[in-house]
Design a protein around this motif. Structure first.
Motif, mmCIF file in Angstrom:
data_model
loop_
_atom_site.group_PDB
_atom_site.id
_atom_site.type_symbol
_atom_site.label_atom_id
_atom_site.label_comp_id
_atom_site.label_asym_id
_atom_site.label_seq_id
_atom_site.Cartn_x
_atom_site.Cartn_y
_atom_site.Cartn_z
ATOM 1 N N TRP A 64 1.141 12.378 5.860
ATOM 2 C CA TRP A 64 -0.214 11.952 6.675
ATOM 3 C C TRP A 64 -1.197 12.910 6.660
ATOM 4 C CZ3 TRP A 64 -2.395 13.120 11.180
ATOM 5 C CH2 TRP A 64 -3.542 12.388 11.489
ATOM 6 N N LEU A 65 -0.657 13.908 7.260
ATOM 7 C CA LEU A 65 -1.804 14.947 7.737
ATOM 8 C C LEU A 65 -2.703 15.513 6.423
ATOM 9 C CD1 LEU A 65 -3.091 16.877 9.877
ATOM 10 C CD2 LEU A 65 -1.278 18.384 9.506
ATOM 11 N N TRP A 66 -1.957 15.872 5.209
ATOM 12 C CA TRP A 66 -2.765 16.197 4.071
ATOM 13 C C TRP A 66 -3.558 15.169 3.286
ATOM 14 C CZ3 TRP A 66 -3.303 15.164 -0.870
ATOM 15 C CH2 TRP A 66 -2.266 14.461 -1.699
ATOM 16 N N GLN A 67 -2.958 13.998 3.711
ATOM 17 C CA GLN A 67 -3.989 12.939 2.883
ATOM 18 C C GLN A 67 -5.230 12.590 3.918
ATOM 19 O OE1 GLN A 67 -2.131 9.126 1.287
ATOM 20 N NE2 GLN A 67 -0.066 9.982 1.904
ATOM 21 N N ARG B 2 -6.746 15.125 5.768
ATOM 22 C CA ARG B 2 -7.628 16.056 5.461
ATOM 23 C C ARG B 2 -8.285 15.875 4.446
ATOM 24 N NH1 ARG B 2 -3.236 19.877 7.535
ATOM 25 N NH2 ARG B 2 -2.719 20.118 5.321
ATOM 26 N N THR B 3 -7.660 15.334 3.353
ATOM 27 C CA THR B 3 -8.153 15.135 2.027
ATOM 28 C C THR B 3 -9.343 14.004 1.912
ATOM 29 O OG1 THR B 3 -6.335 15.834 0.794
ATOM 30 C CG2 THR B 3 -7.736 14.427 -0.453
ATOM 31 N N ALA B 4 -8.821 12.781 2.663
ATOM 32 C CA ALA B 4 -10.074 11.617 2.688
ATOM 33 C C ALA B 4 -10.846 11.806 3.799
ATOM 34 C CB ALA B 4 -8.889 10.388 3.090
ATOM 35 N N ALA B 5 -10.808 12.455 4.747
ATOM 36 C CA ALA B 5 -11.875 12.367 6.016
ATOM 37 C C ALA B 5 -13.207 12.617 5.366
ATOM 38 C CB ALA B 5 -11.411 13.285 6.755
ATOM 39 N N PRO B 6 -13.460 13.496 4.642
ATOM 40 C CA PRO B 6 -14.816 13.797 3.869
ATOM 41 C C PRO B 6 -15.359 12.659 3.228
ATOM 42 C CG PRO B 6 -13.581 15.759 3.559
ATOM 43 C CD PRO B 6 -12.676 14.538 3.910
ATOM 44 N N VAL B 7 -14.480 11.948 2.757
ATOM 45 C CA VAL B 7 -15.068 10.657 1.952
ATOM 46 C C VAL B 7 -15.784 9.674 2.661
ATOM 47 C CG1 VAL B 7 -14.199 8.676 0.541
ATOM 48 C CG2 VAL B 7 -13.073 10.836 0.101
ATOM 49 N N PHE B 8 -15.676 9.806 4.121
ATOM 50 C CA PHE B 8 -16.079 8.792 5.098
ATOM 51 C C PHE B 8 -16.944 9.428 5.965
ATOM 52 C CE2 PHE B 8 -12.407 6.392 3.790
ATOM 53 C CZ PHE B 8 -12.901 5.300 3.253
ATOM 54 N N ILE C 133 0.609 -1.220 0.116
ATOM 55 C CA ILE C 133 -0.105 -0.006 0.117
ATOM 56 C C ILE C 133 0.817 1.292 -0.037
ATOM 57 C CG2 ILE C 133 -2.103 -1.278 1.111
ATOM 58 C CD1 ILE C 133 -1.326 -0.070 3.628
ATOM 59 N N GLY C 134 2.065 1.242 -0.401
ATOM 60 C CA GLY C 134 3.149 2.270 -0.529
ATOM 61 C C GLY C 134 2.804 3.416 0.603
ATOM 62 N N ASP C 135 2.842 4.489 0.412
ATOM 63 C CA ASP C 135 3.077 5.585 1.308
ATOM 64 C C ASP C 135 1.499 6.177 1.575
ATOM 65 O OD1 ASP C 135 4.355 7.084 3.194
ATOM 66 O OD2 ASP C 135 4.619 8.719 1.928
ATOM 67 N N SER C 136 0.745 5.290 1.677
ATOM 68 C CA SER C 136 -0.622 5.837 1.854
ATOM 69 C C SER C 136 -0.949 6.244 3.318
ATOM 70 C CB SER C 136 -1.706 4.508 1.580
ATOM 71 O OG SER C 136 -1.498 3.387 2.645
ATOM 72 N N LEU C 137 -2.141 6.754 3.434
ATOM 73 C CA LEU C 137 -2.684 7.069 4.709
ATOM 74 C C LEU C 137 -2.485 6.283 5.985
ATOM 75 C CD1 LEU C 137 -4.455 9.308 5.834
ATOM 76 C CD2 LEU C 137 -6.492 7.978 5.447
ATOM 77 N N GLU D 96 -9.923 17.170 -2.263
ATOM 78 C CA GLU D 96 -8.718 18.072 -2.193
ATOM 79 C C GLU D 96 -8.396 18.680 -0.851
ATOM 80 O OE1 GLU D 96 -9.768 22.890 -2.986
ATOM 81 O OE2 GLU D 96 -9.250 21.514 -4.852
ATOM 82 N N ASP D 97 -7.205 18.771 -0.363
ATOM 83 C CA ASP D 97 -6.668 19.162 0.894
ATOM 84 C C ASP D 97 -7.337 20.619 1.024
ATOM 85 O OD1 ASP D 97 -5.737 20.040 3.244
ATOM 86 O OD2 ASP D 97 -3.524 19.869 2.487
ATOM 87 N N PRO D 98 -8.324 20.844 1.972
ATOM 88 C CA PRO D 98 -8.758 21.992 2.235
ATOM 89 C C PRO D 98 -7.936 23.191 2.433
ATOM 90 C CG PRO D 98 -9.389 20.650 3.973
ATOM 91 C CD PRO D 98 -8.498 19.860 3.111
ATOM 92 N N LYS D 99 -6.733 22.938 2.901
ATOM 93 C CA LYS D 99 -5.752 23.993 3.541
ATOM 94 C C LYS D 99 -4.648 24.518 2.176
ATOM 95 C CE LYS D 99 -5.726 23.425 8.354
ATOM 96 N NZ LYS D 99 -4.795 23.389 9.723
ATOM 97 N N THR D 100 -4.663 23.288 1.489
ATOM 98 C CA THR D 100 -3.354 23.622 0.548
ATOM 99 C C THR D 100 -4.135 23.207 -0.863
ATOM 100 O OG1 THR D 100 -2.755 21.112 0.510
ATOM 101 C CG2 THR D 100 -1.513 22.561 2.041
ATOM 102 N N GLY D 101 -5.152 22.876 -0.925
ATOM 103 C CA GLY D 101 -5.532 22.666 -2.416
ATOM 104 C C GLY D 101 -5.139 21.237 -3.161
ATOM 105 N N ARG D 102 -4.090 20.981 -2.564
ATOM 106 C CA ARG D 102 -3.436 19.699 -3.070
ATOM 107 C C ARG D 102 -4.402 18.514 -3.416
ATOM 108 N NH1 ARG D 102 1.838 16.558 -0.355
ATOM 109 N NH2 ARG D 102 2.151 14.997 -1.914
#
Length: 457
Positions: free
Chosen positions: A105-108, A110-116, A93-97, A248-254
């Motif tokens: 980890w933090l930006w991932q 933030r990006t994935a949290a709304p998915v769940f 699973i590579g360098d996943s969440l 997308e990451d709400p803080k950086t837009g990444r």
């Protein structure tokens, strides 16, 4: 002399791991780790707040809730996942969440949290209901004979996770991915003696080398499916891939690249079906073990469901079903043995922790600890009637702190829907001589399966 009457389920205890009572050296530890990681836990760990020792490297087993809170929440940056954990998981699973640390980890997260979010998880419930219907039909086909419920639960939960991850299945070979995951767990997920004595990660571990080809093929399949989805029309009900592509990451837009999407989706697939399948398998085993609990759960499910399968709105109306799942997660937590590497000096339970020490969180021992639970080896769903009475860091089936399992609500909703549907329609009884053996490699699995007699009502 009269024969003693047979023990009732309340007097008997369900299957458990035989924990050791003598110190293990490096070779004995390596053999135990290959055979069953939980055999590394001494019996005394279920009665003491903390243990320390040295097996090549200094290690500490922590069972005290306050110290666990410090590791998992208060000083989480100082206790990243251990090197051994990363060596085992990164190939798949590579360098996943699940594996990443710090800012990565933090930006991932933030990006994935709304998915769940609750809304998105509830919207995916029809997939779970449909899988419960198909599973019930397959169980009905075994009416009057024994079947391996673990194999059935793996099939059912893999249907769910693949449908909610790559709905439609465009370019996604589910069977190939499933085979690759099974091969990986069998070959690569065992602790090596090289891990125990602290040999650097760049030194090859034979089992993980053997699984490399299957992992590369699994990643290729996922990459192809992701690239195809980028130009395809969105689904009416977005699946996990749709939601991550739009995230997308709400803080950086990444936003996530194809490789980042792939690693996280494979994390959800590996963790999302394996852990829920195990929870359901152990829950059904426990229901077969205790007829009274099963009968009560069936009455509850039939009163709510009638003849239909469970849906999202039913989950809150099935408290006994939920308590059975909670108790199954206590007795057989899928992630039963966690480890961290201390990055800074600290003190836990009054004991010195040095940078580089391995800090083990034996969740299996925590959940059966005699200072935290009454009759800890017994199956008793009633202990969850007042969940607020349970110390927060005494019960950690999904971890805790900022890195608590992101899919916990998804897994619990799925488990309640499938378990309620099956118990409403079928009766399960033990098969003599076929008690499952709890063995942990990557997760706490029932070795030999969960064989139960099936009666369709």
């Amino acid at each position: 002399m009269q024969n003693p009457s047979p023990a009732t389920p309340r007097e008997r205890t369900p299957a458990r791991v035989p924990l050791h009572n003598v110190p293990l050296g490096i070779l004995a530890s390596a053999k135990a780790g290959q055979r069953n990681v939980l055999e590394l836990i001494p019996e005394i760990a279920t009665r003491q707040p903390m243990l320390s020792g040295r097996t090549g490297k200094r290690w500490h087993m922590v069972m005290e809730p306050g110290a666990l809170k410090r590791v998992l929440r208060d000083r989480v940056e100082d206790y990243p996942k251990s090197t051994v954990t990363k060596l085992i998981l990164e190939q798949a699973i590579g360098d996943s969440l699940f594996v990443a640390e710090g800012a990565e980890w933090l930006w991932q997260r933030r990006t994935a949290a709304p998915v769940f979010s609750h809304r998105n998880v509830a919207a995916l419930a029809p997939v779970m209901t449909a899988a419960a219907e198909r599973s019930s039909a397959r169980v009905t086909a075994s009416n009057g004979r024994a079947a391996d419920i673990f194999a059935e639960m793996v099939a059912a939960t893999f249907e769910v996770i693949s449908d909610v991850t790559f709905s439609g299945g465009e370019g996604f070979d589910r069977n190939a991915v499933h085979r690759a995951i099974e091969d990986y767990i069998a070959q690569a997920a065992k602790v090596s003696v090289l891990d125990l004595i602290g040999v650097p990660g760049w030194v090859p571990r034979p089992g993980r080398m053997m699984a490399g080809a299957a992992m590369r093929e699994m990643r290729r399949i996922a990459d192809t499916a992701i690239e195809g989805r980028k130009t395809a029309p969105r689904h009416e009900v977005p699946d996990l891939l749709d939601l991550l592509l739009a995230g997308e990451d709400p803080k950086t837009g990444r936003t996530m690249t194809t490789s980042e999407l792939r690693d996280n989706l494979l994390t959800f697939i590996v963790a999302g079906h394996e852990t829920t399948a195990l929870t359901l398998s152990w829950a059904l085993y426990l229901c077969a073990f205790d007829k009274d609990v099963q009968d009560g759960a069936r009455a509850e499910a039939q009163a709510v469901l009638g003849t239909r399968a469970a849906v999202a709105e039913d989950v809150a109306k099935l408290p006994l079903i939920r308590r059975i799942i909670d108790e199954a997660l206590r007795l057989y937590p899928p992630a039963a043995f966690l480890s961290r590497t201390a990055m800074a000096a600290d003190t836990l339970c009054g004991r010195e922790i040095r940078a580089g020490d391995t800090v083990i969180l034996p969740i299996y021992a925590l959940h059966r600890h005699h200072m935290l639970w009454d009759n800890p080896d017994q199956f008793d769903p009633s202990r969850f009637e007042e969940p607020n009475a349970i110390a927060r860091f005494a019960y950690l089936p999904f971890g805790d702190g900022p890195r608590v399992c992101i899919g916990a609500n998804f897994a619990l909703q799925e488990a309640v829907i499938i378990l309620a549907t099956l118990l409403a329609r079928h009766r399960f009884t033990p098969v003599a001589g076929k008690e499952p053996k709890p063995v942990m490699i990557l997760t706490l699995r029932p070795q030999g399966g969960v064989w139960l007699n099936i009666e369709t009502l």
